[in-house]
Design a protein around this motif. Structure first.
Motif, PDB file in Angstrom:
ATOM      1  N   HIS A   7       1.542   7.600  10.758  1.00 47.32           N
ATOM      2  CA  HIS A   7       2.133   8.086  12.079  1.00 47.32           C
ATOM      3  C   HIS A   7       0.813   8.402  12.970  1.00 47.32           C
ATOM      4  CE1 HIS A   7       6.216   7.227  12.187  1.00 47.32           C
ATOM      5  NE2 HIS A   7       6.508   7.339  10.785  1.00 47.32           N
ATOM      6  N   LYS A  15       0.943  -1.269   0.045  1.00 47.59           N
ATOM      7  CA  LYS A  15       0.050  -0.177   0.025  1.00 47.59           C
ATOM      8  C   LYS A  15       0.862   1.379   0.042  1.00 47.59           C
ATOM      9  CE  LYS A  15       1.177   1.717   3.716  1.00 47.59           C
ATOM     10  NZ  LYS A  15       2.318   0.928   4.213  1.00 47.59           N
ATOM     11  N   GLY A  60       4.277  -1.206   3.135  1.00 50.20           N
ATOM     12  CA  GLY A  60       3.396  -2.138   3.520  1.00 50.20           C
ATOM     13  C   GLY A  60       3.868  -3.718   3.372  1.00 50.20           C
ATOM     14  N   THR A 118      10.153   0.765  11.155  1.00 52.49           N
ATOM     15  CA  THR A 118       9.146   1.223  11.550  1.00 52.49           C
ATOM     16  C   THR A 118       8.831   1.384  13.061  1.00 52.49           C
ATOM     17  OG1 THR A 118       8.049   0.336   9.558  1.00 52.49           O
ATOM     18  CG2 THR A 118       6.500   0.989  11.111  1.00 52.49           C
ATOM     19  N   ALA A 134       6.378   4.639   7.095  1.00 50.48           N
ATOM     20  CA  ALA A 134       7.083   5.132   8.460  1.00 50.48           C
ATOM     21  C   ALA A 134       8.144   6.205   8.160  1.00 50.48           C
ATOM     22  CB  ALA A 134       7.781   4.031   9.135  1.00 50.48           C
ATOM     23  N   ALA A 180       1.318  -0.068  16.609  1.00 49.74           N
ATOM     24  CA  ALA A 180       0.965  -0.035  15.312  1.00 49.74           C
ATOM     25  C   ALA A 180      -0.582   0.398  15.220  1.00 49.74           C
ATOM     26  CB  ALA A 180       1.278  -1.514  14.941  1.00 49.74           C
ATOM     27  N   SER A 181      -0.960   0.704  13.861  1.00 53.43           N
ATOM     28  CA  SER A 181      -2.145   1.075  13.518  1.00 53.43           C
ATOM     29  C   SER A 181      -2.902  -0.100  12.814  1.00 53.43           C
ATOM     30  CB  SER A 181      -2.478   2.184  13.034  1.00 53.43           C
ATOM     31  OG  SER A 181      -2.187   1.800  11.640  1.00 53.43           O
ATOM     32  N   ASP A 206      -2.358  -0.692   7.656  1.00 51.07           N
ATOM     33  CA  ASP A 206      -1.601  -1.302   6.884  1.00 51.07           C
ATOM     34  C   ASP A 206      -2.467  -2.666   6.610  1.00 51.07           C
ATOM     35  OD1 ASP A 206       0.084   0.748   6.917  1.00 51.07           O
ATOM     36  OD2 ASP A 206       1.881  -0.725   6.671  1.00 51.07           O
TER      37      ASP A 206
END
Ligand code: PMV
Length: 337
Positions: free
Chosen positions: A16, A9, A119, A203, A296, A161-162, A165
């Motif tokens: 961030h 991606k 990603g 990252t 990142a 992390a979110s 991704d």
């Protein structure tokens, strides 16, 4: 033997800041990681990665230990991080299939450079969990696959992390992620051009750096919030453009301006580099509507918007750029064969 592929991606906006609950809009692109898995009779895990844009390497580790020390002749940091994601993905697959002692042979073949903001780790995690569970006779719904891939990233990335991704890679298309609210977006076609400086960022370290800055300075926290504001404005522009058809020039101009702004805010947070900035400026000077780093940071890729060939040509001759390509939106996330 099941094979699953999952796309990488680019971030149109919001990397961030998404770690702290702001929205982000990543878009899946047609560069994929493919993972083929065969179940073993014992509990061992054997990983063969012919191309993680490292020289080919083969890792064997005991599935029950987290601190395996594979003998390798490639950069340790990248390999540790790649094997960390695979180990956690295996743990998720065992848990999902309720098979704590399952062993696997995994073969990974990725077109996505490691640590370059495209990603790669999310795509490998999604494809590995999907293929490993299918090797045990279990096919996970995409939402569960995305959630388990997210847990994989969260376990490996110090600093957090979110879901951006991993949800994007599992689902495909352009998506919007805000905390645990993840959904697909109806977006116009966007002419993405990606430039790669040949480098890689860590990252986990970069996320930890932004976290520290945000805790130390109120203005850094405000910068993170400002990225969220950029995303909110960008979403409105996307929502007003007809989905599925090429975005018109005025839409591209507004989106590009917001990408430029986002890049400035990410630079303020310390995650850009000289080579990323140089590629961003090469793209802008070539007439791109906008350009920013993706992912990142710390080295890796930028993404620009340009329907003409000018940005590609300029990046091809830019001293800091080692690869440039037009990125097609991947409308399908995980693909099973
Ligand atoms: O560089 P990548 O592809 O690993 O993307 C990282 C995106 C961050 O927002 C910095 C972290 C995250 O987990 O969302």
């Amino acid at each position: 033997m099941p094979t699953s592929t999952a796309p990488g991606k680019i971030y149109l906006f919001g990397e961030h800041a998404v770690v702290y609950g702001e929205p982000a809009v990543p878009c899946a692109v047609e560069r994929r990681a493919a993972v083929t898995v065969e179940a073993r009779d014992d509990d061992r895990v054997v990983v063969e990665a012919s191309d993680l844009t490292l020289d080919g390497f083969t890792v064997t580790f005991d599935g029950s230990t987290a601190d395996a020390d594979p003998e390798l002749d490639v950069p340790t940091r990248l390999v540790q991080s790649a094997t960390g994601y695979v180990e956690e993905a295996v743990a998720q697959a065992r848990d999902a299939a309720d098979a704590p002692d399952a062993g696997f042979e995994l073969s990974i073949d990725s077109e996505i450079p490691l640590g370059a903001g495209l990603g790669s780790s999310a795509a490998v995690a999604v494809a590995a969990i999907d293929a490993a569970t299918r090797a045990l006779g279990v096919t996970l719904p995409r939402e569960e696959l995305a959630e388990r891939a997210y847990r994989t990233e969260r376990a490996v990335q110090e600093g957090g992390a979110s879901r951006a991704d991993t949800f994007c890679s599992a689902t495909g298309g352009a998506v919007r992620v805000e905390g645990s609210d993840c959904r697909r977006l109806d977006a116009p076609e966007l002419p993405f051009v990606v430039g790669f400086d040949g480098g890689a960022g860590d990252t986990g370290e970069l996320v930890a750096g932004v976290r520290a800055l945000r805790e130390r300075h109120a203005f850094a926290a405000d910068t993170v919030t400002a990225i969220g504001d950029v995303v909110r404005d960008g979403e409105e522009v996307l929502a007003d453009a007809p989905a599925g058809s090429p975005a018109d020039e005025s839409t591209l101009a507004v989106l590009g301006g917001l990408m430029d702004f986002d890049h400035g805010l990410l630079s303020a947070l310390g995650v850009s580099t000289r080579s990323l900035d140089a590629m961003v400026w090469a793209a802008r000077e070539a007439g791109a509507h906008g350009a920013k780093l993706t992912g990142a940071g710390g080295g890796g890729c930028i993404v620009a918007l340009d329907r003409t060939d000018e940005t590609e040509r300029a990046l091809r001759y830019a001293p800091d750029c080692v690869d440039v390509f037009r990125a097609e939106l991947a409308t399908e996330g995980v693909v099973r064969t």
